[in-house]
Design an enzyme around this catalytic site. Structure first.
Site, PDB file in Angstrom:
ATOM      1  N   ASP A 139      -9.121   5.012  -9.996  1.00 56.82           N
ATOM      2  CA  ASP A 139      -8.602   5.183  -8.630  1.00 56.82           C
ATOM      3  C   ASP A 139      -7.279   5.944  -8.629  1.00 56.82           C
ATOM      4  O   ASP A 139      -6.304   5.525  -8.005  1.00 56.82           O
ATOM      5  CB  ASP A 139      -8.430   3.822  -7.954  1.00 56.82           C
ATOM      6  CG  ASP A 139      -8.260   3.940  -6.437  1.00 56.82           C
ATOM      7  OD1 ASP A 139      -8.627   4.999  -5.887  1.00 56.82           O
ATOM      8  OD2 ASP A 139      -7.763   2.993  -5.812  1.00 56.82           O
ATOM      9  N   GLY A 177       4.219  -2.590   0.453  1.00 59.00           N
ATOM     10  CA  GLY A 177       2.852  -2.082   0.292  1.00 59.00           C
ATOM     11  C   GLY A 177       1.848  -3.123   0.721  1.00 59.00           C
ATOM     12  O   GLY A 177       2.081  -4.320   0.612  1.00 59.00           O
ATOM     13  N   ARG A 178       0.720  -2.650   1.228  1.00 57.92           N
ATOM     14  CA  ARG A 178      -0.308  -3.570   1.706  1.00 57.92           C
ATOM     15  C   ARG A 178      -1.665  -2.912   1.546  1.00 57.92           C
ATOM     16  O   ARG A 178      -1.802  -1.699   1.740  1.00 57.92           O
ATOM     17  CB  ARG A 178      -0.060  -3.926   3.172  1.00 57.92           C
ATOM     18  CG  ARG A 178      -0.759  -5.201   3.639  1.00 57.92           C
ATOM     19  CD  ARG A 178      -0.756  -5.279   5.162  1.00 57.92           C
ATOM     20  NE  ARG A 178       0.564  -5.269   5.725  1.00 57.92           N
ATOM     21  CZ  ARG A 178       1.274  -6.357   6.038  1.00 57.92           C
ATOM     22  NH1 ARG A 178       0.757  -7.538   5.800  1.00 57.92           N
ATOM     23  NH2 ARG A 178       2.461  -6.246   6.591  1.00 57.92           N
ATOM     24  N   GLY A 179      -2.673  -3.681   1.183  1.00 55.30           N
ATOM     25  CA  GLY A 179      -4.016  -3.133   1.028  1.00 55.30           C
ATOM     26  C   GLY A 179      -5.027  -4.244   0.864  1.00 55.30           C
ATOM     27  O   GLY A 179      -4.720  -5.432   1.049  1.00 55.30           O
ATOM     28  N   VAL A 182       2.398  -6.276  -1.412  1.00 56.54           N
ATOM     29  CA  VAL A 182       3.456  -6.064  -2.405  1.00 56.54           C
ATOM     30  C   VAL A 182       4.815  -6.232  -1.726  1.00 56.54           C
ATOM     31  O   VAL A 182       5.045  -5.669  -0.646  1.00 56.54           O
ATOM     32  CB  VAL A 182       3.355  -4.667  -3.055  1.00 56.54           C
ATOM     33  CG1 VAL A 182       4.480  -4.478  -4.076  1.00 56.54           C
ATOM     34  CG2 VAL A 182       2.000  -4.489  -3.717  1.00 56.54           C
TER      35      VAL A 182
END
Length: 569
Positions: free
Chosen positions: A362, A250-252, A257
């Site tokens: 969110d 995961g990336r943001g 992650v």
């Protein structure tokens, strides 16, 4: 200083076997701090003798933390302090050569070195430990020279304890009063007699005050919450193969992650925070315990690195299934209904059961993780906020969240409450039923999204079967679909006063005998918005007693203005 390297009769043959003489010579001009960084990186990238290399990196990292507190340029000008620092540089260059050699798995290299490499790594670690003992003494010699005040030291030596979890430094002194200073890279405090040297360290401490405060907060939470522990940075680096791209799940904007296999066989998810991301709001998860909330297992702060450790979810996030036609067919209606019910239970706990009155802020498919049994776990509390009560309403100038899931009053005016999550949950339910995304049509004065609007018309015309994800086929009960859809439409009403609480939602879904007599109100009718023509739509919120006028333009340089009129009371 006598070292295992100098006394070894096989040193020259070792370097010949390593073939590192030229590369070591090239490092002569690199300062000690630069060498520390190079050694740590080389050791963490080692493919052979990984455990020994990681231990060496830990000890070298501690040396770097101590060196960071010294004025190296000044110390190198003095004979008393220059010589030991030069010896340290030579030792670090040898460590670099060893660590680099451990990156090579060639047959010839293994044949030449055999089992000697492990012995040499241990000798290198022992030599570095000598400098860990020596560097604080160098600092004190420097301080004594500057201030012309000799420090009386008790008999005995500086004791150093190093292991995989922490580093402790203690310096015995007869002074009656002490000033505690933090040494970067150490988890304990180094106690020294108060001198001008301390002031220099205080300046360094000011630069990392936020990190220090965060570490103290984590330690406080760790002491108060069972199941929340500190993780060792080097173990994490080793388990993620130095944060390899292959391990990213995961990336943001918050960071990255990684999937991480710890040495004890446990698989976890590592969230490595971005430089400007905040993690303090996520720490409240350590105080929360519920089947439908992701579990925060621990923390790690190392230099500028801020890492949170979570339980690993084997079935990834909901969006990977719901928007994928192949995986979506595996997510039958019974599993989807289980996810909906799990989300309700998790939100009821967040809003009331935890006694903290937390708003997630969110909720979206990306932040709903699924375990091996497809049980939903609400994740990513980076935007979460706590309220003073379950009926409180607050306002913020910093609106976060994802378009299509943000409640109208929050998106337009920054007003949030428990009903903010209720709206997002309603959209989530419609997404789970339909497999569709909710698109906001800004240019047409949209407040809720096309999915909500379409679902309302289908519910009103009694054709909700058109809303159902085609991948479900006929494997569903239309009565269950109707109940869930009507509940979702009640949650996504534009006025928060019209939305139920999550406790009400739980009662709606769990009491099959209860008829849903309440009818969701029709969403605001969209403006036509033809080219070159400005249009407007209005909405009056009963709870906030405001008129929300949205003016949109479809011109090439369109602007969107939202005007709030507060009537006089």
């Amino acid at each position: 200083m006598a070292t295992p390297w100098n006394s070894s009769s096989s040193t020259s043959s070792l370097w010949a076997a390593l073939g590192q003489a030229s590369s070591v010579a090239q490092l002569v001009g690199v300062d000690a701090l630069g060498l520390v960084s190079m050694v740590v990186q080389a050791a963490l990238a080692a493919r052979r003798h990984r455990d020994a290399c990681v231990r060496l990196a830990q000890h070298v990292e501690l040396v770097g933390g101590l060196l960071g507190e010294l004025e190296l340029d000044e110390l190198m000008r003095r004979e008393a302090t220059r010589r030991p620092l030069e010896q340290l540089g030579a030792a670090l260059r040898r460590c670099y050569a060893l660590a680099t050699a451990c990156q090579d798995c060639g047959y010839l290299r293994r044949l030449l070195l055999g089992g000697r490499m492990a012995d040499e790594l241990r000798a290198a670690q022992h030599e570095i430990d000598m400098f860990i003992r020596l560097i604080p003494l160098i600092a004190l010699v420097d301080n004594s020279t500057n201030t012309r005040r000799a420090m009386q030291v008790e008999e005995g030596v500086l004791s150093v304890v190093t292991d995989t979890s922490n580093h402790q430094l203690r310096f015995p002194t007869r002074a009656l009063e002490f000033t505690k200073i933090r040494v970067q890279g150490a988890t304990e405090l180094l106690n020294v007699q108060e001198q001008p040297f301390v002031g220099k360290v205080d300046l360094q401490e000011q630069k990392i005050s936020n990190i220090e405060e965060l570490a103290e907060l984590c330690a406080h939470i760790e002491a108060a919450c069972t199941g929340f522990a500190k993780f060792n940075f080097f173990q994490i680096v080793d388990a993620t193969n130095n944060f390899s791209e292959k391990g990213i799940i995961g990336r943001g904007g918050f960071g990255t992650v990684y999937k991480c296999h710890l040495s004890d066989g446990i698989t976890v998810a590592i969230k490595r925070a971005a430089e400007h991301a905040t993690v303090s709001s996520e720490l409240q998860l350590a105080k929360l315990h519920h089947t439908n909330l992701i579990k925060l297992l621990g923390w790690c702060i190392h230099g500028k690195e801020r890492i949170l450790v979570y339980e690993f979810m084997h079935n990834s996030s909901l969006d990977h299934h719901i928007y994928n036609r192949t995986k979506g067919s595996l997510l039958d209606w019974s599993k989807r209904l289980k996810i909906i019910k799990g989300l309700i239970e998790g939100l009821v706990y967040l809003h009331q059961g935890s006694k903290l009155w937390i708003v997630h802020m969110d909720l979206k498919p990306n932040n709903i993780l699924l375990d091996c049994n497809m049980t939903p776990k609400i994740a990513d509390f980076g935007s979460a906020r706590a309220l003073s009560s379950d009926v409180a309403e607050e306002r913020t100038s910093s609106v976060v969240g994802t378009c299509g899931y943000k409640a109208p009053e929050y998106a337009s005016r920054g007003v949030y409450s428990m009903k903010t999550d209720v709206f997002s949950f309603g959209v989530l339910v419609l997404v789970i039923i339909s497999g569709r995304k909710n698109t906001i049509l800004h240019k047409r004065g949209d407040n809720v999204g096309d999915l909500v609007r379409d679902a309302w018309h289908m519910w009103k015309d009694q054709r909700l079967h058109e809303l159902v994800d085609p991948s479900l086929g006929t494997g569903y009960e239309i009565t269950e679909i109707t109940r869930c859809a009507q509940m979702a439409l009640l949650c996504t009403q534009e006025d928060p006063a019209d939305r139920p609480t999550m406790t009400d939602v739980a009662a709606m879904l769990n009491s099959e005998s209860m008829s849903l007599s309440m009818e969701p109100k029709q969403p605001t009718v969209l403006s036509k918005g033809s080219d070159g023509e400005s249009t407007a739509s209005t909405y009056m919120g009963q709870s906030s007693r405001t008129i929300d006028i949205t003016i949109t333009s479809s011109a090439p340089m369109s602007t969107r203005v939202r005007i709030i009129l507060d009537p006089e009371v």
